[in-house]
Design a protein around this motif. Sequence first.
Motif, PDB file in Angstrom:
ATOM      1  N   GLY A 150     -14.550  14.081   0.128  1.00  0.00           N
ATOM      2  CA  GLY A 150     -14.737  15.020  -0.821  1.00  0.00           C
ATOM      3  C   GLY A 150     -14.158  14.736  -2.226  1.00  0.00           C
ATOM      4  N   ALA A 151     -13.767  16.024  -2.719  1.00  0.00           N
ATOM      5  CA  ALA A 151     -13.240  15.856  -4.136  1.00  0.00           C
ATOM      6  C   ALA A 151     -11.821  14.979  -3.975  1.00  0.00           C
ATOM      7  CB  ALA A 151     -12.560  17.199  -4.740  1.00  0.00           C
ATOM      8  N   GLU A 152     -11.821  13.884  -4.892  1.00  0.00           N
ATOM      9  CA  GLU A 152     -10.700  13.133  -4.947  1.00  0.00           C
ATOM     10  C   GLU A 152      -9.371  13.696  -5.022  1.00  0.00           C
ATOM     11  OE1 GLU A 152      -9.132   8.617  -6.242  1.00  0.00           O
ATOM     12  OE2 GLU A 152     -10.853   9.401  -7.081  1.00  0.00           O
ATOM     13  N   MET A 153      -8.267  13.548  -4.135  1.00  0.00           N
ATOM     14  CA  MET A 153      -7.003  13.890  -4.507  1.00  0.00           C
ATOM     15  C   MET A 153      -5.693  12.918  -4.468  1.00  0.00           C
ATOM     16  SD  MET A 153      -7.385  17.613  -2.440  1.00  0.00           S
ATOM     17  CE  MET A 153      -8.113  18.964  -2.979  1.00  0.00           C
ATOM     18  N   THR A 154      -4.631  13.022  -4.954  1.00  0.00           N
ATOM     19  CA  THR A 154      -3.800  12.096  -4.537  1.00  0.00           C
ATOM     20  C   THR A 154      -3.130  12.446  -3.200  1.00  0.00           C
ATOM     21  OG1 THR A 154      -2.042  13.658  -5.424  1.00  0.00           O
ATOM     22  CG2 THR A 154      -2.881  12.219  -7.274  1.00  0.00           C
ATOM     23  N   VAL A 155      -2.811  11.252  -2.515  1.00  0.00           N
ATOM     24  CA  VAL A 155      -2.258  11.343  -1.138  1.00  0.00           C
ATOM     25  C   VAL A 155      -1.432  10.195  -0.830  1.00  0.00           C
ATOM     26  CG1 VAL A 155      -4.318   9.704  -0.485  1.00  0.00           C
ATOM     27  CG2 VAL A 155      -2.923  11.170   1.193  1.00  0.00           C
ATOM     28  N   GLN A 156      -0.339  10.418  -0.108  1.00  0.00           N
ATOM     29  CA  GLN A 156       0.658   9.522   0.334  1.00  0.00           C
ATOM     30  C   GLN A 156       0.949   9.865   1.666  1.00  0.00           C
ATOM     31  OE1 GLN A 156       4.217  10.251  -2.212  1.00  0.00           O
ATOM     32  NE2 GLN A 156       3.433   8.885  -3.608  1.00  0.00           N
ATOM     33  N   ILE A 157       1.131   8.628   2.434  1.00  0.00           N
ATOM     34  CA  ILE A 157       1.701   8.767   3.701  1.00  0.00           C
ATOM     35  C   ILE A 157       2.891   8.061   4.049  1.00  0.00           C
ATOM     36  CG2 ILE A 157       1.133   7.933   6.094  1.00  0.00           C
ATOM     37  CD1 ILE A 157      -1.900   7.719   5.336  1.00  0.00           C
ATOM     38  N   ASP A 158       3.898   8.873   4.097  1.00  0.00           N
ATOM     39  CA  ASP A 158       5.317   8.695   4.071  1.00  0.00           C
ATOM     40  C   ASP A 158       5.767   7.831   2.928  1.00  0.00           C
ATOM     41  OD1 ASP A 158       7.177   9.557   6.075  1.00  0.00           O
ATOM     42  OD2 ASP A 158       7.348   7.632   7.500  1.00  0.00           O
ATOM     43  N   ALA A 212      -5.607   5.351   0.101  1.00  0.00           N
ATOM     44  CA  ALA A 212      -6.945   5.303  -0.646  1.00  0.00           C
ATOM     45  C   ALA A 212      -7.634   6.571   0.105  1.00  0.00           C
ATOM     46  CB  ALA A 212      -7.629   4.335  -0.195  1.00  0.00           C
ATOM     47  N   TRP A 213      -8.451   7.096  -1.131  1.00  0.00           N
ATOM     48  CA  TRP A 213      -9.211   8.178  -0.625  1.00  0.00           C
ATOM     49  C   TRP A 213     -10.479   7.785  -0.157  1.00  0.00           C
ATOM     50  CZ3 TRP A 213      -7.444  13.024  -0.337  1.00  0.00           C
ATOM     51  CH2 TRP A 213      -8.433  14.295  -0.024  1.00  0.00           C
ATOM     52  N   ASN A 214     -11.531   8.750   0.543  1.00  0.00           N
ATOM     53  CA  ASN A 214     -12.793   8.231   0.999  1.00  0.00           C
ATOM     54  C   ASN A 214     -12.579   7.310   2.103  1.00  0.00           C
ATOM     55  OD1 ASN A 214     -14.926   9.834   0.378  1.00  0.00           O
ATOM     56  ND2 ASN A 214     -16.224   7.908   0.040  1.00  0.00           N
ATOM     57  N   ALA A 215     -11.333   7.193   2.867  1.00  0.00           N
ATOM     58  CA  ALA A 215     -11.014   6.190   3.729  1.00  0.00           C
ATOM     59  C   ALA A 215     -10.382   6.805   5.076  1.00  0.00           C
ATOM     60  CB  ALA A 215     -10.312   5.242   3.140  1.00  0.00           C
ATOM     61  N   SER A 216     -10.349   6.033   6.183  1.00  0.00           N
ATOM     62  CA  SER A 216      -9.360   6.333   7.291  1.00  0.00           C
ATOM     63  C   SER A 216      -8.082   5.676   7.379  1.00  0.00           C
ATOM     64  CB  SER A 216     -10.266   6.044   8.387  1.00  0.00           C
ATOM     65  OG  SER A 216     -10.580   4.799   8.552  1.00  0.00           O
ATOM     66  N   ARG A 218      -7.077  -3.784   1.302  1.00  0.00           N
ATOM     67  CA  ARG A 218      -6.004  -2.818   0.899  1.00  0.00           C
ATOM     68  C   ARG A 218      -5.478  -3.563  -0.695  1.00  0.00           C
ATOM     69  NH1 ARG A 218      -1.502  -2.667   5.410  1.00  0.00           N
ATOM     70  NH2 ARG A 218      -0.702  -0.948   3.717  1.00  0.00           N
ATOM     71  N   ASP A 219      -4.992  -2.652  -1.323  1.00  0.00           N
ATOM     72  CA  ASP A 219      -4.458  -2.956  -2.583  1.00  0.00           C
ATOM     73  C   ASP A 219      -3.113  -3.266  -2.388  1.00  0.00           C
ATOM     74  OD1 ASP A 219      -3.317  -3.219  -5.291  1.00  0.00           O
ATOM     75  OD2 ASP A 219      -4.182  -1.086  -5.946  1.00  0.00           O
ATOM     76  N   PRO A 220      -2.594  -4.824  -2.739  1.00  0.00           N
ATOM     77  CA  PRO A 220      -1.321  -5.265  -2.807  1.00  0.00           C
ATOM     78  C   PRO A 220      -0.131  -4.494  -3.242  1.00  0.00           C
ATOM     79  CG  PRO A 220      -2.773  -7.065  -3.229  1.00  0.00           C
ATOM     80  CD  PRO A 220      -3.513  -5.802  -3.340  1.00  0.00           C
ATOM     81  N   ALA A 221      -0.443  -3.442  -4.467  1.00  0.00           N
ATOM     82  CA  ALA A 221       0.534  -2.984  -4.959  1.00  0.00           C
ATOM     83  C   ALA A 221       1.032  -1.566  -4.028  1.00  0.00           C
ATOM     84  CB  ALA A 221      -0.225  -2.188  -6.300  1.00  0.00           C
ATOM     85  N   MET A 222       0.028  -1.186  -3.113  1.00  0.00           N
ATOM     86  CA  MET A 222       0.092  -0.143  -2.230  1.00  0.00           C
ATOM     87  C   MET A 222       0.843  -0.453  -0.710  1.00  0.00           C
ATOM     88  SD  MET A 222      -3.065   2.270  -2.709  1.00  0.00           S
ATOM     89  CE  MET A 222      -3.828   2.977  -4.209  1.00  0.00           C
ATOM     90  N   MET A 223       1.153  -1.827  -0.715  1.00  0.00           N
ATOM     91  CA  MET A 223       1.597  -2.413   0.650  1.00  0.00           C
ATOM     92  C   MET A 223       3.034  -2.639   0.589  1.00  0.00           C
ATOM     93  SD  MET A 223      -1.795  -5.182   0.938  1.00  0.00           S
ATOM     94  CE  MET A 223      -1.197  -5.919   2.320  1.00  0.00           C
ATOM     95  N   GLN A 224       3.845  -1.746   1.057  1.00  0.00           N
ATOM     96  CA  GLN A 224       5.270  -1.814   1.183  1.00  0.00           C
ATOM     97  C   GLN A 224       5.588  -2.915   2.008  1.00  0.00           C
ATOM     98  OE1 GLN A 224       6.872   1.972   2.479  1.00  0.00           O
ATOM     99  NE2 GLN A 224       7.144   2.693   0.307  1.00  0.00           N
ATOM    100  N   ASP A 225       4.880  -3.332   2.973  1.00  0.00           N
ATOM    101  CA  ASP A 225       5.229  -4.564   3.907  1.00  0.00           C
ATOM    102  C   ASP A 225       4.358  -5.666   3.355  1.00  0.00           C
ATOM    103  OD1 ASP A 225       2.718  -3.392   4.350  1.00  0.00           O
ATOM    104  OD2 ASP A 225       2.858  -3.517   6.581  1.00  0.00           O
ATOM    105  N   LEU A 226       4.221  -6.047   2.155  1.00  0.00           N
ATOM    106  CA  LEU A 226       3.564  -7.252   1.712  1.00  0.00           C
ATOM    107  C   LEU A 226       4.057  -8.355   2.187  1.00  0.00           C
ATOM    108  CD1 LEU A 226       1.285  -8.002  -0.081  1.00  0.00           C
ATOM    109  CD2 LEU A 226       2.898  -8.207  -2.108  1.00  0.00           C
TER     110      LEU A 226
END
Length: 340
Positions: free
Chosen positions: A76-84, A89-93, A312-320
């Motif tokens: 649905g409508a894109e929102m900002t989201v963070q997991i821990d 990413a939106w529109n994703a699992s 996955r966007d490398p900028a979003m990968m804390q465990d890069l």
Amino acid sequence: MTALRVVQVGPGVAVQDLGRTGLLAKGLTRGGAADRLAVYEGAALLKQPKDLAVLEMVGTGGTFEATADIRVAFTGAEMTVQIDGSAAAWNASHMVPKGALLVIGPTRAGTYGYLHVGGGFDTEPMLGSRATHQSCGLGALVTAGDTLPVGQDSGGEVGLTLPRDTRFEGGTVRIVPSMQTDDFPEETRHRFEATTFRRDPRANRQGIRMDSEGEGFAAPAALGIVSEVIVPGDIQITGDGTPFVLMAESQTTGGYPRIGTVLPCDLPRVAQAPAGASLQFQFVSLDEGAGIEARARADWAALSKAAAPLVRDPAMMQDLLSYQLVGGVVSATYAPLDEG
């Protein structure tokens, strides 16, 4: 018990599903999710049935704590989201680990965002559905301190995504003739099609007002109609000529003339149009509308086939640093196959 604990939540957040059918004669409209396509999208991303309950969020989401590892998807409508603390990413699992905080912020595009969980939200059914129907007093909005139980999840896959479409930007909405369409003068019907409307901020789950420049769209021949059954998607014209598109929690009967009815597959475009977005209405025949609707239903049912792995966007990968990034590197100067 597997659940999401509600730490903080925005206004208008509610458990929804595809709604209740067969109760119109008893004064209860279907209700359910404002954007039904988003429910199908979430089911496709989690590879589970489409009739499971989801969380509908308007404008902003909230903060939730997982009591166990929980698969989630956002549509649905894109929102900002963070997991821990990590952007997702939106529109994703995704997977939300036990004890992690899921933070869903304000809307970036569209109006209604949806949080799906593997197994669906296992709240108490009411009249055959878990949908919150505010105008009829069924269920209640989610509040801080609530615990939202999650059903048994039979799947395990995450990291899937679906392509975004354009329903969050307004656009053209197809309509079929309604009971009173012919009561509107031909000139009025043509002008209605040619007009670019703006979604008025005065909108809710019952209906959305459409603003436009110039005179209204009155139907003098329909001033004395008897109140009759109405359905979501009907476009009522009020006494001053203003169109209202009826939505998921519309009333069951009404006496305003209807210039047309939005195709169910296009109603998510109306629901998701943000305040001020431009919308135009295009008449199609009943036969054309039936064909368009049938193709849309087939596309919705096949959404799981369109779900693709999320890059996955490398900028979003804390465990890069834990990833093997050089396993496929080749030398530009050393070619062992060229050796004798």
